[in-house]
Design a protein around this motif. Structure first.
Motif, short mmCIF file in Angstrom:
data_model
loop_
_atom_site.label_atom_id
_atom_site.label_comp_id
_atom_site.label_asym_id
_atom_site.label_seq_id
_atom_site.Cartn_x
_atom_site.Cartn_y
_atom_site.Cartn_z
N UNK A 48 4.45 -9.15 20.81
CA UNK A 48 4.45 -10.55 21.20
C UNK A 48 6.05 -10.85 21.29
N UNK A 49 6.52 -10.49 20.28
CA UNK A 49 8.05 -10.76 20.20
C UNK A 49 8.85 -9.94 21.13
N UNK A 50 8.33 -8.97 21.79
CA UNK A 50 9.06 -8.06 22.68
C UNK A 50 8.46 -8.12 24.18
N UNK A 51 7.42 -9.01 24.38
CA UNK A 51 6.82 -9.19 25.68
C UNK A 51 7.91 -9.46 26.86
N UNK A 52 8.92 -10.06 26.41
CA UNK A 52 9.83 -10.51 27.36
C UNK A 52 10.63 -9.38 28.07
N UNK A 53 10.63 -8.18 27.41
CA UNK A 53 11.38 -7.04 27.80
C UNK A 53 10.56 -6.53 29.22
N UNK A 54 9.35 -6.64 29.08
CA UNK A 54 8.58 -5.78 30.33
C UNK A 54 9.08 -6.82 31.78
N UNK A 55 9.64 -8.14 31.51
CA UNK A 55 9.76 -8.90 32.52
C UNK A 55 11.37 -8.65 32.88
N UNK A 56 12.04 -7.96 32.48
CA UNK A 56 13.38 -7.70 32.64
C UNK A 56 13.69 -6.60 33.40
N UNK A 57 12.45 -5.72 33.65
CA UNK A 57 12.62 -4.60 34.57
C UNK A 57 13.06 -5.26 35.97
N UNK A 58 14.09 -4.69 36.52
CA UNK A 58 14.48 -5.19 37.84
C UNK A 58 13.37 -4.59 39.02
N UNK A 59 13.19 -5.22 39.91
CA UNK A 59 12.12 -5.24 40.93
C UNK A 59 12.29 -3.53 41.70
N UNK A 60 11.26 -2.94 41.85
CA UNK A 60 11.57 -1.65 42.46
C UNK A 60 11.18 -1.56 43.89
N UNK A 61 11.88 -0.64 44.61
CA UNK A 61 11.67 -0.55 45.97
C UNK A 61 10.60 0.33 46.25
N UNK A 62 9.48 -0.01 47.26
CA UNK A 62 8.33 0.61 47.42
C UNK A 62 8.66 1.21 48.73
N UNK A 63 8.62 2.37 49.01
CA UNK A 63 8.49 3.09 50.24
C UNK A 63 7.36 3.26 50.96
N UNK A 64 6.88 2.91 52.02
CA UNK A 64 5.54 2.97 52.40
C UNK A 64 5.35 4.53 52.95
N UNK A 65 4.32 4.95 52.88
CA UNK A 65 3.92 6.14 53.46
C UNK A 65 4.29 6.41 54.66
N UNK A 66 4.39 5.39 55.65
CA UNK A 66 4.81 5.48 57.01
C UNK A 66 6.31 6.16 56.86
N UNK A 67 7.09 6.00 55.89
CA UNK A 67 8.39 6.46 55.91
C UNK A 67 8.46 7.60 55.76
N UNK A 68 7.44 8.44 54.86
CA UNK A 68 7.62 9.60 54.39
C UNK A 68 7.07 10.45 55.80
N UNK A 69 6.03 9.89 56.61
CA UNK A 69 5.36 10.78 57.79
C UNK A 69 6.56 10.87 58.68
N UNK A 70 7.35 9.72 58.88
CA UNK A 70 8.61 9.97 59.84
C UNK A 70 9.56 10.76 59.31
N UNK A 71 9.93 11.01 58.15
CA UNK A 71 10.64 11.95 57.76
C UNK A 71 10.26 13.15 57.90
N UNK A 72 9.00 13.44 57.60
CA UNK A 72 8.15 15.04 58.03
C UNK A 72 8.27 15.31 59.31
N UNK A 73 8.23 14.31 60.33
CA UNK A 73 8.11 14.33 61.70
C UNK A 73 9.49 14.93 62.24
N UNK A 74 10.57 14.49 61.51
CA UNK A 74 11.85 14.92 61.75
C UNK A 74 12.36 16.29 61.49
N UNK A 75 11.52 16.77 60.50
CA UNK A 75 11.89 18.02 59.85
C UNK A 75 11.49 19.25 60.72
#
Length: 75
Positions: A48-75
């Motif tokens: 309970x005392x340390x729950x706030x730490x989980x909220x301090x994590x910066x938001x992460x960037x989510x890369x969509x699957x579509x981006x990976x497909x485009x990168x594969x297509x370019x190779x």
């Protein structure tokens, strides 16, 4: 070395797993795990005392699957 400050991992695992069930209170966790009520209360207090730490994590960037497909297509 962590166990010097914390409880034994086996005990922590049992209590933390039981804490995930919102229906269980400390007495229920004691009945399920056979861990001392005082120890369970200390673990609950720390969580309970340390729950706030989980909220301090910066938001992460989510890369969509579509981006990976485009990168594969370019190779």
């Amino acid at each position: 070395e962590d166990e010097k400050d914390l409880f034994k991992y086996e005990i922590m695992d049992m209590v933390l797993l039981a804490m995930m069930d919102p229906e269980l209170d400390i007495d229920d966790i004691h009945m399920r795990t056979k861990v001392d009520v005082k120890t369970i209360q200390k673990i609950v207090d720390r969580v309970e005392r340390n729950k706030f730490k989980a909220l301090q994590v910066p938001p992460s960037i989510r890369i969509r699957d579509e981006v990976y497909r485009r990168m594969e297509d370019r190779q």
